[in-house]
Structure formats: C-alpha cells, structure tokens
Write a protein that holds these residues in place. Structure first.
Motif, mmCIF file in Angstrom:
data_model
loop_
_atom_site.group_PDB
_atom_site.id
_atom_site.type_symbol
_atom_site.label_atom_id
_atom_site.label_comp_id
_atom_site.label_asym_id
_atom_site.label_seq_id
_atom_site.Cartn_x
_atom_site.Cartn_y
_atom_site.Cartn_z
ATOM 1 N N LYS A 83 2.668 -4.420 3.433
ATOM 2 C CA LYS A 83 1.833 -4.224 4.686
ATOM 3 C C LYS A 83 2.321 -5.312 5.723
ATOM 4 O O LYS A 83 2.480 -6.246 5.459
ATOM 5 C CB LYS A 83 0.180 -4.599 4.279
ATOM 6 N N ASP A 135 6.706 -2.657 5.870
ATOM 7 C CA ASP A 135 6.145 -1.871 7.226
ATOM 8 C C ASP A 135 7.082 -1.955 8.383
ATOM 9 O O ASP A 135 7.489 -3.226 8.798
ATOM 10 C CB ASP A 135 4.786 -2.170 7.462
ATOM 11 N N ASP A 190 0.902 -1.198 -0.002
ATOM 12 C CA ASP A 190 0.149 -0.030 0.192
ATOM 13 C C ASP A 190 1.019 1.223 -0.026
ATOM 14 O O ASP A 190 1.882 1.126 0.346
ATOM 15 C CB ASP A 190 -0.954 -0.151 1.257
#
Ligand SMILES: C[S@@+](CC[C@H](N)C(=O)[O-])C[C@H]1O[C@@H](n2cnc3c(N)ncnc32)[C@H](O)[C@@H]1O
Length: 246
Positions: free
Chosen positions: A64, A119, A52
C-alpha cells in the motif's frame, strides 16, 4: 555525516547486514548513521496492514502507498534534501557511477518492496530515484538496500584504510580491475607473474594497466566500448595485439 534510512518490513535484515566489517566500523566512527525503520509502524488500523489485493485482479499482493508516504515524512529532515530511492526490477541499473554520486549526498531514504511490488504512486509521486540491482527478481528490496549501503559506505572519506585502493577498483575508471596476487610466490606449480616481483614500479604499473585492458576487452566488451582510453592505453593495446599474434 551521511544518514541512510531504510524503510522495510524486515528491519532485522538491515541491522544484521550492516553490523559488521567496514560498514559497522563506519557507523562507530560517525561517518554514517544507518536506521532501519519498520514500515508497519506507519500502517493504520488494528491489523496495521501494509499490503492489499491488486486493482484489476491478478495474483499476489501489492504494498500500500500510505505507509511509505508517512514513513518518508517521518524520516525527512527540513534542512537537508533527501534522495528517496525505491528498489524495483524496472529501475535504472545500479552501477559504481551511481554509488559514487550517492556517496556525495547527505540523506538517503531507501524503500524496500515485497510481494508483487509497491503501489505505482510511490514510484510516481514519492521516489526521486528507482533503482534495479540487476536483471533478475528477488523476493524483496532488503538485499538491494544492503548492496547499495555497502557500496556507498566504502566510498565515504575515512571508511577504508587505504583510499588509494578505491582508485584501482574495478569500474573506478570504466575498466575492470587487474589481477592481484599475494604470498606464496609459487603454489602447486602456479607462479606469480615475474614482473610483480621485479621491484620495477613502472613495469608493474604498465603490466597492471595492460591486464585491465585485456580483461575488460575480453570479459566486458560493453564496458570496453565505452571506456575513455589514453594514448598510453592505445600503445599497450598495440603491444597486446602484437603478443597475441605471435
Ligand atoms: C518479487 S519483487 C516484485 C517484482 C515485480 N512484480 C516485477 O515483476 O517487477 C518484490 C520486491 O523486491 C525488490 N526487488 C526484486 N528484484 C529486484 C531488483 N532486481 N532490483 C531491485 N529491487 C528488486 C523490489 O523492492 C520489489 O518491489
């Protein structure tokens, strides 16, 4: 037996890279089990999205966290502690000493990033180790995973025919390895060093150690500065200095 799970968007790369040679045989012989796990299988929604846009803006996509957490939960075995290794250029530099430590483990779970990276919660709350394979940037963590697998598997007892060769490898004792020669004895005027043909094992061992010291001092002064040298090594270095000053 060591189990290595690789969590990746490209399991085919891992399967192709672990099918042959010593790593392929080690799996057939039951020394290691390698599984390539498709990260997308642990993503939610119709499109099974694994990346994302970055919070705060900026170029590219970030992977993610949720699919990584779920995939690791799937791989973990309750009875065996796992080292969960995330590949990132910001990680600890991968060395032979790290490979040796990992070869003693029972379960390695390797997390391969892509795009702009993963992330940061995966690094902070899931990974036990963050490893870089060098000061350059690759497109993904699959090649680092294959490098780690290859270097760890060859250290497993029984993986290679002559385990003595592990002792003489570069880095095994903090120095680079010595030069190797095979037949023919002479090729286009280039000769094998005569000492190697002498049959004198003590002289051969001394020559090889001297070459290790000379090469490491010349090519990798950083390694040389950290090497633990024996009294015999200091004598060989003295001999080297004398022959170089002649
Ligand atoms: C394009 S890189 C991300 C680079 C990141 N934006 C940065 O500047 O550090 C994508 C992925 O490739 C892998 N990767 C790239 N270079 C690597 C290296 N030197 N060592 C280990 N993994 C690497 C990591 O899994 C990383 O998440």
């Amino acid at each position: 037996m060591l189990t290595i799970d690789v969590i990746t968007l490209f399991p085919e790369v891992i399967e192709a890279g672990t099918r042959y040679s010593i790593v392929g045989r080690a799996q057939e012989w039951g020394l290691v089990q390698i599984r390539a796990i498709q990260l997308r299988d642990f993503a939610e929604g119709k499109h099974r999205k694994t990346d994302d846009e970055p919070y705060g803006g900026g170029a590219g996509l970030v992977m993610k966290p949720e699919p990584f957490f779920r995939a690791v939960e799937f791989c973990r075995r309750p009875d065996v502690p796992a080292r969960i290794i995330l590949f990132e250029p910001q990680g600890v530099l991968y060395t032979q000493a790290v490979a040796q430590a990992l070869a003693e483990e029972q379960h390695l779970i390797l997390l391969c990033g892509h795009y702009e990276g993963v992330d940061a919660r995966v690094r902070d709350y899931l990974a036990t180790d963050v490893i870089s394979i060098g000061d350059y940037v690759l497109t993904g963590g699959e090649l680092p995973a294959l490098i780690l697998i290859d270097s760890v598997v060859r250290l497993l007892p029984g993986a290679i025919h002559s385990p003595e060769s592990l002792v003489q490898d570069s880095y095994a004792d903090g120095l680079l390895g010595y030069p190797q020669y095979t037949r023919p004895e002479e090729f286009r005027g280039m000769r094998v060093p005569p000492v190697l043909l002498s049959g004198n094992h003590q002289a051969i061992a001394r020559w090889r150690r001297k070459e290790q010291l000379r090469l490491t001092r010349t090519l990798r002064p950083d390694l040389f500065a950290r090497a633990c040298l024996t009294k015999e090594d200091l004598k060989l270095l003295q001999e080297l200095a004398e022959s170089e000053s002649r």
